[in-house]
Design a protein around this motif. Structure first.
Motif: not given
Length: 803
Positions: A272, A274, A282, A292, A295, A297, A347, A350, A352, A398, A402
């Motif tokens: 994660d 980024r 990006t 998406h 992330a 997720s 991660s 995070a 998400s 987010s 989701s």
């Protein structure tokens, strides 16, 4: 008896039977409604609305302009639960009490989280020396690092109300600091940004609940200031540091193995981190609707856990004796749960990833207790856990996107399964033999298409409200890359991570990088087609109404779900109405450094307006590229005869001191000349660098944006509207409307509609923070000189005239 009379009875009976079979009956509407509600309850769908009510209570609590009385919430909640316990098991009163109690539980959870966080947010921008301990770090481009720092002390000046945790960017070349190191450096600290326009995202809200009190950057490279002793930290801090160190090591290894954006992309999927991905990539991912994937997720977590689950179960199934003696499905579920836990830990916790992990954990635990793994009930349980622990997540895109996508996909799958179960099987004559591989591919692509379509439609309303845009070609891009992600990137990444402790990960990481390189090429190709559709700022009721409609469509199974369609249609009608609203005439950023006139076309007082603010203006109001100001050096804009000691090319007095009468006269003459030039080009700014900018609107309203506070008095004499963040006073004696730094700090960004009048009392001024006094905005009201909090800016127009 005639033949007609003999047939009349049977015909009436047959007609009645046909009407009943076609779904038409004389049953009262209330009875139909009760029957449908009973069917929903019998299928357990009432449980699905528990997180909806808890989240609704939290959302209402967060949306209030002032803190509701805490004693009221914590008094009403026990009373409501007590009344619920003595109410009859059936009846509307019990349903009302249960709903009210769940709303109060959501509000109480929001109150507790706010009290638990108690983040101190910096009150105003300041340059100071910071001494603090590094919690973690993230790459922010080549040679740059973002440090999350626990502040130990501030120097030159010592802050009266220092934030506890800050995020600082180090752009100068230096040896990267590790978690636990103590550093020192001269830094520019700023509070998190408020809404760029009224109704837009308040970044201070998220920072408050993330525990971040200020953001900024170092001047030069930070220097080491010692290392904190390990025995000074408790076990949780030491464990957290070790996890972040491991996370950084993994990310560095991935980026070292796979070069360029593909390596940064791979590290983002695993850890994660980024910010190492280039801005070009990006932006391409965002425009193409593939952001998406970056992330961690539900998609990433589901693919990783699913691949591990299937792989482990298949591997154990090869051993026939073991498979017959042991429940290999449950063993595989335990292994997948452990793998998902490790994935969540590396991660960086995070948000998400937290949601995805909880949802996946509930599904895998359902396998252990022999329940359906994929169901709306499991989604509801995950949402309840998150809302009780972190109710502030309900306000973020987010969380909303989701859970909307997950619920819509499961509901769509359930609806399709029910339809298929009522159909008689009709074997396809060519379903076997040579066409079988093609049919398998067709079913796979059809599944990807349906998944992408349902996911895209279910999240569209949240993209419209939060980001004011839609990805026109997102479906095409997702269809192209999802096979690559599902069958190449995630399996290779999973195997690479499992083999990394043994040093055998490089081939699989490179294979993962090759797949992500293809994804990046697809993103850039699709983004080159355009398709970034701007929809502008939405009506305040658009998101609530559309969300209720979507919830009804996804959480219900009877015809009651169709009630969601008119609600969604109403939401889009509100969106259309918002697009027809007239634009304001003037925009003012919350720090007063950026001002824009929108009539006859956008124009700003900056040659290069700050992208962070103006991009939000552009998306919310669907603005075109702004007209640049006319910038003149001092000797060109000043009248002839200005000699030594006059205006310099930077617009400042050469002696650098206070103005004398002659200097004030020269500034006044120069500004008058600029106003004359501005009148010939309505709305466009005429600027003297580092001093002031002036413009004249279509209505003849003279605007002055003053950077040098010493010129504020002159601007008050010549302009009708003066924006002067550094003005030494708060009101113009001339009667001009002055927007000072103190006002902006309390009011936030402004939208000003002149209403065709030069009289400032006839204007409509909408302030982003007017009437708002919440914990995440209270830092705006703190006066560091007096150490006290001021009153918020009034919200009503009549009181706003007193600014």
């Amino acid at each position: 008896m005639s033949a007609d009379r003999r047939l009349a009875g049977p015909l009436r009976l047959l007609s009645r039977r046909k009407r009943v079979d076609s779904g038409w009956s004389r049953e009262p509407s209330a009875a139909k409604l009760q029957k449908a509600l009973n069917e929903e309850v019998s299928h357990g769908h009432a449980f699905l609305f528990i997180p909806v009510l808890i989240g609704g209570g939290a959302a209402v609590w967060f949306a209030l302009p002032r803190d509701p009385p805490a004693f009221l919430v914590f008094t009403l909640l026990p009373l409501s639960l007590l009344a619920l316990s003595v109410a009859s098991p059936l009846g509307r009163i019990r349903s009302f009490l249960l709903s009210f109690s769940l709303l109060l539980i959501g509000a109480a959870a929001a109150e507790v989280e706010t009290w638990r966080r108690a983040t101190v947010i910096l009150d105003s921008p300041v340059t100071t020396s910071v001494v603090g301990e590094v919690h973690r770090r993230e790459p922010a481009g080549e040679g740059r690092w973002r440090y999350f720092i626990r502040v130990n002390a501030t120097e030159r000046p010592i802050l009266k109300r220092p934030p506890e945790d800050v995020v600082l960017l180090a752009r100068a070349k230096h040896r990267p600091f590790e978690a636990g190191d103590v550093l020192r450096g001269r830094a520019r600290l700023s509070p998190p940004s408020g809404p760029a326009l009224p109704g837009l995202n308040d970044f201070a809200f998220r920072s408050y609940y993330d525990g971040i009190g200020a953001v900024g950057f170092f001047y030069g490279a930070p220097q080491p200031a010692g290392t904190r002793k390990a025995d000074e930290r408790d076990w949780s801090e030491r464990l957290s540091q070790r996890i972040f160190e491991l996370r950084g090591t993994i990310a560095d290894r991935i980026r070292a193995t796979v070069a360029g954006d593909a390596g940064a992309f791979a590290a983002a999927i695993v850890t994660d981190e980024r910010r190492a991905i280039s801005e070009e990539t990006t932006e391409a991912l965002r425009i193409s609707g593939l952001a998406h994937i970056v992330a961690i997720s539900g998609l990433n977590m589901a693919l990783a856990a699913g691949i591990f689950f299937i792989g482990l179960r298949s591997g154990l199934g090869l051993f026939t004796g073991f498979a017959q003696a042991w429940p290999i499905k449950k063993i595989a579920a335990v292994g997948a749960l452990l793998m998902a836990t490790v994935y969540y830990l590396i991660s960086g916790f995070a948000v998400s990833a937290e949601r995805a992990y909880l949802m996946m954990a509930v599904m895998l635990i359902a396998v252990l207790v022999d329940r359906a793994a994929i169901s709306l009930r499991n989604v509801a349980i995950s949402a309840i856990v998150i809302l009780l622990v972190s109710p502030s997540e309900v306000m973020g895109p987010s969380f909303q996107m989701s859970f909307a996508a997950t619920a819509a996909l499961i509901a769509g799958y359930a609806f399709w399964s029910r339809r298929q179960s009522h159909r008689e099987p009709h074997p396809f004559p060519t379903g076997h033999g040579r066409l079988a591989p093609f049919l398998t591919v067709w079913h796979l692509m059809a599944g990807i298409f349906a998944t992408s379509l349902i996911g895209g439609l279910s999240t569209a309303i949240y993209s419209m409200d939060h980001f004011h845009r839609l990805s026109g070609y997102g479906l095409v891009a997702n269809l192209a890359v999802m096979p690559i992600i599902s069958f190449l990137v995630m399996p290779a990444g999973l195997v690479g991570m499992l083999l990394m402790p043994f040093g055998l990960d490089a081939p699989f990481l490179k294979l993962m990088g090759a797949g992500l390189e293809a994804v990046i090429h697809v993103a850039k190709a699709v983004s080159s087609w355009g398709g970034d559709v701007g929809v502008g700022r939405q009506h305040p009721w658009f998101l609530p109404v559309a969300s209720v409609g979507l919830l009804l469509l996804t959480l219900l199974r009877t015809k009651l779900r169709l009630l969601g369609i008119p609600l969604i249609a109403t939401a889009f009608l509100l969106s259309w109405q918002a697009q027809r609203a007239p634009l304001p005439d003037i925009l003012v950023a919350d720090d007063g450094t950026l001002v824009a006139t929108l009539q006859p076309s956008p124009a700003t007082n900056r040659t290069r307006p700050p992208g962070f603010v103006f991009d939000q203006w552009r998306r919310a109001l669907l603005l075109t590229d702004p007209r640049k100001p006319v910038v003149s050096p001092g000797e060109d804009i000043a009248p002839k005869g200005v000699g030594e000691g006059g205006l310099s090319a930077t617009g400042k007095e050469k002696d650098g001191g206070a103005f004398d009468d002659e200097q004030r006269h020269r500034h006044r003459a120069a500004m008058r000349q600029a106003f004359a030039a501005a009148g010939a080009d309505a709305g466009r700014f005429q600027c003297l660098p580092k001093a002031w900018c002036v413009a004249v609107t279509d209505e003849g309203v003279a605007i002055a944006v003053v950077e040098d506070g010493r010129i504020a008095g002159i601007a008050c004499d010549l302009a009708v509207l003066v924006v002067a963040p550094r003005a030494p006073f708060d009101q113009c004696r001339s009667g001009a409307r002055l927007i000072s730094g103190a006002t902006l700090r309390r009011a936030g960004s402004l939208e000003i509609s002149l209403n065709g009048s030069r009289d400032s009392h006839q204007w409509t001024i909408v302030a982003a923070m007017a009437g708002i006094d919440r914990p995440w905005s209270r830092h705006r009201l703190f006066d560091w000189r007096t150490g006290e909090f001021e009153a918020p800016v009034p919200s009503s127009r009549g009181e706003a005239d007193q600014w």
